[in-house]
Design a protein around this motif. Structure first.
Motif, PDB file in Angstrom:
ATOM      1  N   ALA A 137     139.556 127.405  90.236  1.00  0.00           N
ATOM      2  CA  ALA A 137     140.242 126.227  90.754  1.00  0.00           C
ATOM      3  C   ALA A 137     141.123 125.562  89.704  1.00  0.00           C
ATOM      4  N   ILE A 138     140.617 125.453  88.502  1.00  0.00           N
ATOM      5  CA  ILE A 138     141.402 124.843  87.415  1.00  0.00           C
ATOM      6  C   ILE A 138     141.416 125.834  86.259  1.00  0.00           C
ATOM      7  N   SER A 139     142.439 125.773  85.475  1.00  0.00           N
ATOM      8  CA  SER A 139     142.568 126.754  84.395  1.00  0.00           C
ATOM      9  C   SER A 139     141.843 126.286  83.131  1.00  0.00           C
ATOM     10  N   MET A 140     140.609 125.857  83.306  1.00  0.00           N
ATOM     11  CA  MET A 140     139.806 125.440  82.158  1.00  0.00           C
ATOM     12  C   MET A 140     138.945 126.626  81.734  1.00  0.00           C
ATOM     13  N   PRO A 141     138.955 126.965  80.445  1.00  0.00           N
ATOM     14  CA  PRO A 141     138.158 128.114  80.018  1.00  0.00           C
ATOM     15  C   PRO A 141     136.665 127.827  80.142  1.00  0.00           C
ATOM     16  N   MET A 142     135.974 128.697  80.823  1.00  0.00           N
ATOM     17  CA  MET A 142     134.535 128.550  81.021  1.00  0.00           C
ATOM     18  C   MET A 142     133.876 129.904  80.863  1.00  0.00           C
ATOM     19  N   ALA A 143     132.628 129.875  80.391  1.00  0.00           N
ATOM     20  CA  ALA A 143     131.880 131.121  80.220  1.00  0.00           C
ATOM     21  C   ALA A 143     130.399 130.832  80.321  1.00  0.00           C
ATOM     22  N   VAL A 144     129.639 131.822  80.721  1.00  0.00           N
ATOM     23  CA  VAL A 144     128.184 131.731  80.744  1.00  0.00           C
ATOM     24  C   VAL A 144     127.674 132.764  79.740  1.00  0.00           C
ATOM     25  N   PRO A 145     127.253 132.299  78.558  1.00  0.00           N
ATOM     26  CA  PRO A 145     126.797 133.259  77.553  1.00  0.00           C
ATOM     27  C   PRO A 145     125.469 133.895  77.953  1.00  0.00           C
ATOM     28  N   PRO A 146     125.248 135.154  77.601  1.00  0.00           N
ATOM     29  CA  PRO A 146     123.973 135.825  77.928  1.00  0.00           C
ATOM     30  C   PRO A 146     122.759 135.075  77.375  1.00  0.00           C
ATOM     31  N   SER A 147     122.929 134.427  76.226  1.00  0.00           N
ATOM     32  CA  SER A 147     121.799 133.677  75.657  1.00  0.00           C
ATOM     33  C   SER A 147     121.384 132.529  76.576  1.00  0.00           C
ATOM     34  N   ALA A 148     122.334 131.907  77.264  1.00  0.00           N
ATOM     35  CA  ALA A 148     122.005 130.825  78.193  1.00  0.00           C
ATOM     36  C   ALA A 148     121.203 131.359  79.375  1.00  0.00           C
ATOM     37  N   ILE A 149     121.546 132.554  79.832  1.00  0.00           N
ATOM     38  CA  ILE A 149     120.809 133.161  80.940  1.00  0.00           C
ATOM     39  C   ILE A 149     119.379 133.460  80.510  1.00  0.00           C
ATOM     40  N   ILE A 150     119.232 134.045  79.329  1.00  0.00           N
ATOM     41  CA  ILE A 150     117.905 134.388  78.828  1.00  0.00           C
ATOM     42  C   ILE A 150     117.066 133.139  78.614  1.00  0.00           C
ATOM     43  N   VAL A 151     117.653 132.112  78.013  1.00  0.00           N
ATOM     44  CA  VAL A 151     116.919 130.861  77.783  1.00  0.00           C
ATOM     45  C   VAL A 151     116.548 130.200  79.108  1.00  0.00           C
ATOM     46  N   GLY A 152     117.479 130.168  80.060  1.00  0.00           N
ATOM     47  CA  GLY A 152     117.206 129.539  81.355  1.00  0.00           C
ATOM     48  C   GLY A 152     116.062 130.195  82.095  1.00  0.00           C
ATOM     49  N   VAL A 153     116.095 131.511  82.188  1.00  0.00           N
ATOM     50  CA  VAL A 153     115.026 132.227  82.896  1.00  0.00           C
ATOM     51  C   VAL A 153     113.726 132.151  82.102  1.00  0.00           C
ATOM     52  N   GLY A 154     113.820 132.249  80.774  1.00  0.00           N
ATOM     53  CA  GLY A 154     112.620 132.167  79.935  1.00  0.00           C
ATOM     54  C   GLY A 154     111.918 130.824  80.021  1.00  0.00           C
ATOM     55  N   VAL A 155     112.697 129.750  79.990  1.00  0.00           N
ATOM     56  CA  VAL A 155     112.098 128.411  80.081  1.00  0.00           C
ATOM     57  C   VAL A 155     111.445 128.204  81.442  1.00  0.00           C
ATOM     58  N   THR A 156     112.076 128.679  82.505  1.00  0.00           N
ATOM     59  CA  THR A 156     111.456 128.515  83.826  1.00  0.00           C
ATOM     60  C   THR A 156     110.173 129.324  83.935  1.00  0.00           C
ATOM     61  N   ALA A 157     110.150 130.510  83.314  1.00  0.00           N
ATOM     62  CA  ALA A 157     108.910 131.305  83.313  1.00  0.00           C
ATOM     63  C   ALA A 157     107.807 130.571  82.557  1.00  0.00           C
ATOM     64  N   LEU A 158     108.167 129.937  81.441  1.00  0.00           N
ATOM     65  CA  LEU A 158     107.172 129.166  80.683  1.00  0.00           C
ATOM     66  C   LEU A 158     106.674 127.957  81.464  1.00  0.00           C
ATOM     67  N   VAL A 159     107.566 127.322  82.213  1.00  0.00           N
ATOM     68  CA  VAL A 159     107.144 126.195  83.059  1.00  0.00           C
ATOM     69  C   VAL A 159     106.154 126.691  84.108  1.00  0.00           C
ATOM     70  N   GLY A 160     106.443 127.833  84.720  1.00  0.00           N
ATOM     71  CA  GLY A 160     105.519 128.406  85.697  1.00  0.00           C
ATOM     72  C   GLY A 160     104.191 128.760  85.071  1.00  0.00           C
ATOM     73  N   LEU A 161     104.225 129.284  83.866  1.00  0.00           N
ATOM     74  CA  LEU A 161     102.999 129.624  83.149  1.00  0.00           C
ATOM     75  C   LEU A 161     102.177 128.366  82.858  1.00  0.00           C
ATOM     76  N   PHE A 162     102.847 127.324  82.367  1.00  0.00           N
ATOM     77  CA  PHE A 162     102.162 126.070  82.028  1.00  0.00           C
ATOM     78  C   PHE A 162     101.533 125.425  83.267  1.00  0.00           C
ATOM     79  N   PHE A 163     102.315 125.312  84.336  1.00  0.00           N
ATOM     80  CA  PHE A 163     101.809 124.653  85.533  1.00  0.00           C
ATOM     81  C   PHE A 163     100.908 125.562  86.373  1.00  0.00           C
TER      82      PHE A 163
END
Length: 184
Positions: A137-163
């Motif tokens: 939509a807009i010509s703003m540079p954006m990216a999703v780094p692989p580390s963000a994906i790994i951290v996001g899924v990893g943190v949610t797995a840890l939340v599931g483990l904790f709860f």
């Protein structure tokens, strides 16, 4: 007379300004001991404003995500408590044939982690799709780094483990005789 120049990226902004200064000094035949007889207007103030804005947004995002993680964790815990209640008879059978407490606890912890990590993966996928839409939509540079994906899924797995600890502990401590009498 004015010229416009564009740096390749934000990290090279100062290098680009220095290069423009050298080119203008040589075009105007200025000697090293002479002062510049021209002015450079840089977008440093805009870059500084962008930095402050992104810091505020990042801080707000951390707070909002933290609240969502706690709420998601409580939801995972309630789902797993319902699963333990539904599978009480199965737990009784497993304990009657020799399953240890840690085996049952491990099973429910893995289930809660996988349930939570799956939700995290769906969330990361949606965020990536939104990033693609905003970039289109807009010509703003954006990216999703692989580390963000790994951290996001990893943190949610840890939340599931904790709860998931409380439901798993509750399941592992069920009395096999009582669990086998549970009505289905």
């Amino acid at each position: 007379m004015s010229f416009s120049a564009l740096a390749l990226d934000r990290d090279r902004l100062n290098d680009a300004q220095d290069e423009v200064r050298v080119l203008l000094r040589s075009a105007r035949r200025l000697r090293p001991n002479q002062e510049d007889n021209f002015g450079l207007m840089a977008s440093a103030s805009l870059v500084e404003l962008w930095d402050r804005l992104t810091k505020v947004l990042a801080t707000m995002a951390v707070g909002i995500v933290s609240v969502f993680m706690v709420v998601g964790g409580v939801v995972i815990m309630n789902i797993m408590l319902a699963v333990v209640t539904e599978r009480t008879y199965e737990i009784g059978i497993r304990k009657a044939v020799g399953a240890r407490q840690r085996d049952i606890m491990r099973q429910f912890l893995i289930e809660s982690s996988l349930l939570s990590a799956t939700g995290g993966l769906v969330g990361v996928t949606l965020a990536w799709m939104v990033t693609l839409l905003v970039h289109a939509a807009i010509s703003m540079p954006m990216a999703v780094p692989p580390s963000a994906i790994i951290v996001g899924v990893g943190v949610t797995a840890l939340v599931g483990l904790f709860f998931g600890v409380y439901p798993a502990k509750r399941a592992s401590q069920l009395d096999p005789i009582h669990a086998l009498r549970w009505e289905r």
